[in-house]
Design an enzyme around this catalytic site. Structure first.
Site, short mmCIF file in Angstrom:
data_model
loop_
_atom_site.label_atom_id
_atom_site.label_comp_id
_atom_site.label_asym_id
_atom_site.label_seq_id
_atom_site.Cartn_x
_atom_site.Cartn_y
_atom_site.Cartn_z
N GLU A 1 0.82 -1.21 0.00
CA GLU A 1 0.00 0.00 0.00
C GLU A 1 0.86 1.26 0.00
OE1 GLU A 1 -3.06 -0.10 2.98
OE2 GLU A 1 -3.85 -1.99 2.27
N ASP B 1 -3.32 -0.86 12.44
CA ASP B 1 -4.16 -2.00 12.06
C ASP B 1 -3.35 -3.25 12.37
OD1 ASP B 1 -5.80 -3.91 11.04
OD2 ASP B 1 -5.84 -3.14 8.97
N GLU C 1 -7.16 -1.09 14.96
CA GLU C 1 -8.06 -1.94 14.17
C GLU C 1 -7.70 -3.41 14.36
OE1 GLU C 1 -8.28 -0.47 10.16
OE2 GLU C 1 -8.57 -2.46 9.32
N ASP D 1 -12.53 -4.75 11.48
CA ASP D 1 -12.44 -4.93 10.02
C ASP D 1 -12.82 -6.38 9.70
OD1 ASP D 1 -11.72 -5.22 7.37
OD2 ASP D 1 -9.58 -4.90 7.66
N LYS E 1 -15.70 -1.48 3.95
CA LYS E 1 -15.09 -1.86 2.68
C LYS E 1 -16.19 -2.43 1.79
CE LYS E 1 -10.50 -3.34 4.38
NZ LYS E 1 -9.80 -4.52 4.96
N SER F 1 -5.93 -3.54 -0.11
CA SER F 1 -4.52 -3.51 -0.46
C SER F 1 -4.32 -3.63 -1.97
CB SER F 1 -3.76 -4.60 0.28
OG SER F 1 -4.40 -5.85 0.15
P1 PGA Z 1 -6.59 -5.85 2.85
O1 PGA Z 1 -5.95 -4.88 3.93
O2 PGA Z 1 -7.21 -5.03 1.80
O3 PGA Z 1 -5.44 -6.68 2.37
O4 PGA Z 1 -7.61 -6.68 3.61
C1 PGA Z 1 -6.57 -3.72 4.39
C2 PGA Z 1 -6.95 -3.82 5.84
O5 PGA Z 1 -6.74 -4.85 6.49
O6 PGA Z 1 -7.50 -2.86 6.39
ZN ZN Z 2 -7.71 -4.08 8.43
#
Ligand code: PGA
Ligand code: ZN
Length: 425
Positions: free
Chosen positions: A202, A239, A282, A309, A334, A364
């Site tokens: 990221e 996180d 998180e 999350d 998300k 990510s």
């Molecule tokens: P991911 O990571 O998109 O790989 O799940 C982002 C997060 O954990 O917040």
């Molecule tokens: Zn997360």
């Protein structure tokens, strides 16, 4: 009325295939959107449909794209494209499975988001305004990654995201100014230490540390090196993404070669909260550890935002259930964890009902798609997490928020720390 739908395969920030959809309405209005993809996914997420097999490591999306062009197109043509709830309800009914395993949440989400863009274009207004009307004036507090670890950095360190927030900034733009200085300072410090090794998935600096806590020390030094005051102007968010290394109440910290139980994790994190200016954590415990989540929230929920999350997977029912248990006090939002905008919004509405905060979040695996910025502002969520301050799939989002802040002018309000979740006592 939706008159045209088209799906195609495009590529994401990891060089993997993903689904793009276009939706066109009668009388004008074309929308386009691309589905993102996670790496540290929660087991309760809707399905990211991949072909499997050998093509592109099994990550190809020809089936998901075909679903857009065949079944989904057939089902939504003729629907009122300005009625998001109706479009999403049709998509949900067509799939008919709880985790969208028939059509794929990637196929469904691309169409759900493209329909929203088409409706906004049809009305001749920006998406955030289409979603939130004239009340959509709240610029989110950005959570920006400085070091990227966990599944995004070959598990070089256990903790996934070391982020900063700038609650004392006067504007969204100033929060980015401060972040740019901290990001640069962190890179310089890594260079001086001889540990500068590029960036993680990221865009955060590669976490070449010997303990997880070392990253926290380095982060505080970077804030100071940038000429900013840790805890006052710039604070830390983490996180932990604990589901990646914890299961059944056992947590394996690979970097430090030790294993902790739930209480041990809570003790370690509480110690960090005591010693570092941390305002948000998180997934401090794993997705299967609701009791640990509740214990952690009881211990520190009045001092820090506790974000679910993998634990909540943007699901309204889980948010309500967590609130009943006193677990967490904020939900990460998300859209691809559920597959439609309507379901994601339901999770945010549930959060507001139970007094939780919210953070709209990228994945990510991302692209130039900036829909989530409009969701954060249109829904008035007040916080936005997009990854780091490098790589254009990240910067596209920050830059879009800058444009919206400018367009709102004096009507716009920067959320600062006002929307950080806190458990009610
Ligand atoms: P991911 O990571 O998109 O790989 O799940 C982002 C997060 O954990 O917040
Ligand atoms: Zn997360």
């Amino acid at each position: 009325e939706i008159v045209f739908v088209h799906g195609r395969r495009v590529w994401d920030s990891r060089g993997r295939p993903t689904v793009e959809a276009e939706v066109m309405l009668a009388g004008g209005g074309v929308g386009r959107a691309i589905a993102p993809a996670g790496a540290s996914t929660g087991s309760g997420e809707a399905l990211d449909l991949r072909d499997g097999g050998t093509s592109f490591g099994g990550y190809d999306v020809t089936r998901a794209v075909a679903n857009v062009n065949d079944a989904i197109t057939e089902a939504v043509i003729g629907l009122d494209g300005t009625d998001q709830a109706a479009v999403d309800a049709a998509l949900i009914a067509l799939d008919g499975t709880p985790a969208k395993t028939r059509l794929g949440a990637n196929a469904i989400l691309a169409v759900s988001m493209a329909a929203a863009h088409a409706a906004a274009a049809h009305a001749g207004i920006p998406l955030y305004r289409h979603l939130g009307g004239h009340d959509a004036t709240l610029l989110p507090l950005p959570q920006i990654q400085i070091f990227g670890g966990g599944a995004h950095a070959g598990r070089r360190v256990d903790i996934q995201d070391f982020l900063i927030v700038c609650p004392a900034a006067a504007s969204f733009a100033q929060a980015l100014d401060w972040t740019a200085e901290v990001y640069r300072a962190a890179g310089k410090l890594m260079q001086e230490a001889g540990t500068l090794q590029g960036v993680a998935d990221e865009g955060g600096w590669w976490p070449a540390f010997t303990t997880n806590e070392q990253a926290l020390e380095m982060l505080v030094r970077a804030i100071e090196r940038a000429g900013l005051i840790p805890g006052q102007q710039v604070a830390i968010a983490l996180d932990i993404a604990a589901s990646e290394f914890g299961k059944g109440g056992r947590y394996r910290l690979g970097l430090e070669g030790r294993e902790l139980d739930s209480a041990g994790m809570i003790g370690m994190l509480t110690g960090w909260i005591d010693r570092y200016p941390i305002v948000s954590i998180e997934d401090p415990l794993a997705e299967d550890d609701a009791e640990g989540f509740a214990a952690f929230t009881r211990a520190v929920g009045d001092r820090v935002q506790v974000v679910g999350d993998d634990f909540l997977v943007s699901e309204a029912a889980r948010v309500r259930e967590a609130a009943a248990q006193g677990a967490a006090n904020a939900v990460l939002l998300k859209p691809n964890q559920r597959g439609t905008l309507t379901e994601t919004l339901a999770a945010w509405n549930a959060a507001k009902e139970v007094g939780y905060g919210g953070i709209v979040s990228a994945r990510s695996g991302e692209t130039e798609d900036v829909t989530i910025v409009h969701l954060a502002i249109g829904w008035g969520v007040g916080q936005l997490k997009v990854g780091s301050f490098a790589r254009s799939e990240r910067m596209a989002k920050w830059n879009e928020a800058l444009r919206i802040e400018e367009a709102l002018g004096p009507e716009g309000r920067f959320a600062g720390g006002s929307m950080l979740g806190r458990s009610r006592r």
